[in-house]
Design an enzyme around this catalytic site. Structure first.
Site, mmCIF file in Angstrom:
data_model
loop_
_atom_site.group_PDB
_atom_site.id
_atom_site.type_symbol
_atom_site.label_atom_id
_atom_site.label_comp_id
_atom_site.label_asym_id
_atom_site.label_seq_id
_atom_site.Cartn_x
_atom_site.Cartn_y
_atom_site.Cartn_z
ATOM 1 N N TRP A 102 0.356 -0.160 -12.309
ATOM 2 C CA TRP A 102 -0.401 0.947 -11.724
ATOM 3 C C TRP A 102 0.214 2.298 -12.037
ATOM 4 O O TRP A 102 -0.484 3.250 -12.390
ATOM 5 C CB TRP A 102 -0.586 0.759 -10.211
ATOM 6 C CG TRP A 102 -1.602 -0.307 -9.925
ATOM 7 C CD1 TRP A 102 -1.386 -1.490 -9.264
ATOM 8 C CD2 TRP A 102 -2.990 -0.321 -10.323
ATOM 9 N NE1 TRP A 102 -2.548 -2.227 -9.232
ATOM 10 C CE2 TRP A 102 -3.544 -1.542 -9.864
ATOM 11 C CE3 TRP A 102 -3.806 0.572 -11.010
ATOM 12 C CZ2 TRP A 102 -4.888 -1.877 -10.075
ATOM 13 C CZ3 TRP A 102 -5.145 0.233 -11.227
ATOM 14 C CH2 TRP A 102 -5.665 -0.977 -10.757
ATOM 15 N N ASP A 172 1.237 7.017 -4.827
ATOM 16 C CA ASP A 172 0.073 6.141 -4.747
ATOM 17 C C ASP A 172 0.450 5.021 -3.779
ATOM 18 O O ASP A 172 1.253 4.152 -4.102
ATOM 19 C CB ASP A 172 -0.238 5.578 -6.146
ATOM 20 C CG ASP A 172 -1.373 4.554 -6.130
ATOM 21 O OD1 ASP A 172 -1.903 4.245 -5.043
ATOM 22 O OD2 ASP A 172 -1.725 4.056 -7.228
ATOM 23 N N LYS A 196 -7.487 -1.898 0.215
ATOM 24 C CA LYS A 196 -6.414 -2.876 0.245
ATOM 25 C C LYS A 196 -6.008 -3.143 1.692
ATOM 26 O O LYS A 196 -6.024 -4.254 2.149
ATOM 27 C CB LYS A 196 -5.193 -2.393 -0.560
ATOM 28 C CG LYS A 196 -5.496 -1.882 -1.963
ATOM 29 C CD LYS A 196 -6.024 -2.943 -2.891
ATOM 30 C CE LYS A 196 -6.555 -2.449 -4.227
ATOM 31 N NZ LYS A 196 -5.649 -1.718 -5.084
HETATM 32 C C1 LIG Z 1 -5.962 -1.180 -6.465
HETATM 33 C C2 LIG Z 1 -5.025 -0.123 -6.877
HETATM 34 C C3 LIG Z 1 -5.448 0.950 -7.673
HETATM 35 C C4 LIG Z 1 -6.868 1.083 -8.183
HETATM 36 O O1 LIG Z 1 -7.756 1.360 -7.184
HETATM 37 P P1 LIG Z 1 -9.286 1.683 -7.517
HETATM 38 O O2 LIG Z 1 -9.916 1.746 -6.190
HETATM 39 O O3 LIG Z 1 -9.806 0.566 -8.378
HETATM 40 O O4 LIG Z 1 -9.334 2.974 -8.223
HETATM 41 C C5 LIG Z 1 -4.523 1.918 -8.003
HETATM 42 N N1 LIG Z 1 -3.249 1.858 -7.570
HETATM 43 C C6 LIG Z 1 -2.811 0.834 -6.811
HETATM 44 C C7 LIG Z 1 -1.393 0.808 -6.347
HETATM 45 C C8 LIG Z 1 -3.689 -0.185 -6.439
HETATM 46 O O5 LIG Z 1 -3.249 -1.203 -5.677
#
Ligand SMILES: *Cc1c(COP(=O)(O)O)cnc(C)c1O
Length: 360
Positions: A102, A172, A196
């Site tokens: 990521w 993030d 999530k």
């Molecule tokens: C799932 C995830 C993403 C991507 O999320 P989207 O909603 O598909 O844009 C980015 N960073 C992390 C750490 C994730 O777990």
């Protein structure tokens, strides 16, 4: 009705009481005669839902008053572009810490908007360990330092807060927000997709310190301009209203679970059950350095990947789904977010032991 134990990395399992409440309120929210989905985002009903969701998030995370909370769309992958568009204007350079898939993606996208320095990378360990801060080559003139607090695919998580001095730290937190207490004041900006650990997909939460607003590149689309969204209480465009409502219910539920410290203790206990099982076995393997193991996403490999399909089938037959690892790495992955009860992890471990005994 039978509910499965859903180990999906996201969209992921949600607390059952929240789904029940949403079902009960589906046709008529609090006597309004409407579903939340049908409400004007500027009507008093939705404004109260929006305000309560923000207030509960602020309370749970202890968000200081000099931070704005924005409810946006575009997901964390959208933020990979939206963050540099809004922040890199202060100097044109940013540092990225690459610790897995990521953060690698974040860094790659950011290159479209300025000079990106990979200040540290876990690549040498094949992303099974975080590069220690002593090895980071930070640029004191960077507009910000970007990390991914929990690598959802690799299962590597920061259990310490990087020190970046006067350079704002951007994280993030898509897959570990609200899983433990976080000192928000140590960050310039936090972003997370909701799907999530706190709600349905379609909603992205951005927590940003006031002084970082107002430096957007001229190319920034209005809907993705943090300052414009902050000035309009996240209503410059129509926000994802139903997702905000569900997140609000999830946050209330987290509050009723005792808040962040209690939730972290629960998450630690859950993860321990699974890691103890992995560590006691030579049939299963988790390659992540113990100090950096994620409490949210636990990847593991069977000794012989020819058994993967049978393992997954057996799990499904026992009501445990979405254990297949990310397509880029294979193996298995159990995502055990806040809403996964310890009973789910115990059932998984019980099954893993039986499967191992049957294939010794
Ligand atoms: C799932 C995830 C993403 C991507 O999320 P989207 O909603 O598909 O844009 C980015 N960073 C992390 C750490 C994730 O777990």
């Amino acid at each position: 009705m039978t509910r499965v134990f859903n180990f999906s990395p996201g969209p992921a399992t949600l607390p059952e009481p929240v789904l029940r409440q949403a079902a009960a309120e589906m046709l008529d929210w609090h006597g309004s005669g409407m579903s939340v989905m049908e409400m004007s985002h500027r009507g008093k009903e939705f404004l109260s839902i929006h305000a309560q969701a923000e207030a509960t998030l602020r309370e749970l995370m202890g968000i200081p008053a000099n931070y704005k909370v924005l409810f946006m769309q575009g997901g964390a992958i959208g933020e990979n572009a939206i963050v540099p568009m809004n922040l890199i204007g202060r100097g044109g350079r940013a540092d990225y810490i690459v610790t897995g898939d990521w953060s690698k993606k974040s860094q790659k996208e950011a290159k479209n908007f300025g000079t990106i320095n990979v200040a540290a990378s876990g690549e040498a360990s094949k992303f099974t360990a975080l590069p220690p801060q002593s090895q980071w080559k930070l640029d004191p003139g960077a507009a910000y330092v970007h990390i991914c607090s929990n690598e959802t695919i690799g299962g590597v998580q920061f259990h310490w807060t990087p020190q970046t001095g006067d350079v704002p730290l951007v994280a993030d937190m898509s897959s570990d927000i609200l899983s433990r207490p976080v000192d928000v004041s140590k960050y310039g900006l936090i972003y997370a997709g909701a799907q999530k650990n706190m709600g349905p997909s379609g909603l992205t939460v951005v927590i940003v310190r006031d002084d970082l607003l107002g430096h957007a590149l001229p190319i920034t689309p209005s809907a993705f301009n943090y300052q414009l969204q902050a000035e309009n209480d996240s209503m410059y465009n129509t926000p994802p209203t139903y997702a905000i409502y569900i997140m609000g219910l999830v946050l209330q539920h987290f509050k009723s679970m005792g808040g962040m410290a209690a939730i972290e203790a629960r998450n630690r206990a859950k993860a321990k059950v699974l890691y103890d099982c992995l560590d006691a076995s030579s049939f299963y393997r988790n390659p992540v350095a113990p100090a950096d193991r994620s409490l949210m996403n636990v990847p593991f490999w069977l000794k012989d990947d020819a058994l993967d399909a049978e393992f997954l089938q057996g799990a499904q037959a026992r009501g445990m789904i979405q254990l297949k690892g990310h397509r880029s790495v294979g193996g298995m992955r159990a995502s055990i977010y806040n809403a996964m009860p310890i009973e789910g992890v115990q059932a998984l471990v019980q099954y893993m032991k039986e499967f191992e005994a049957g294939h010794a």
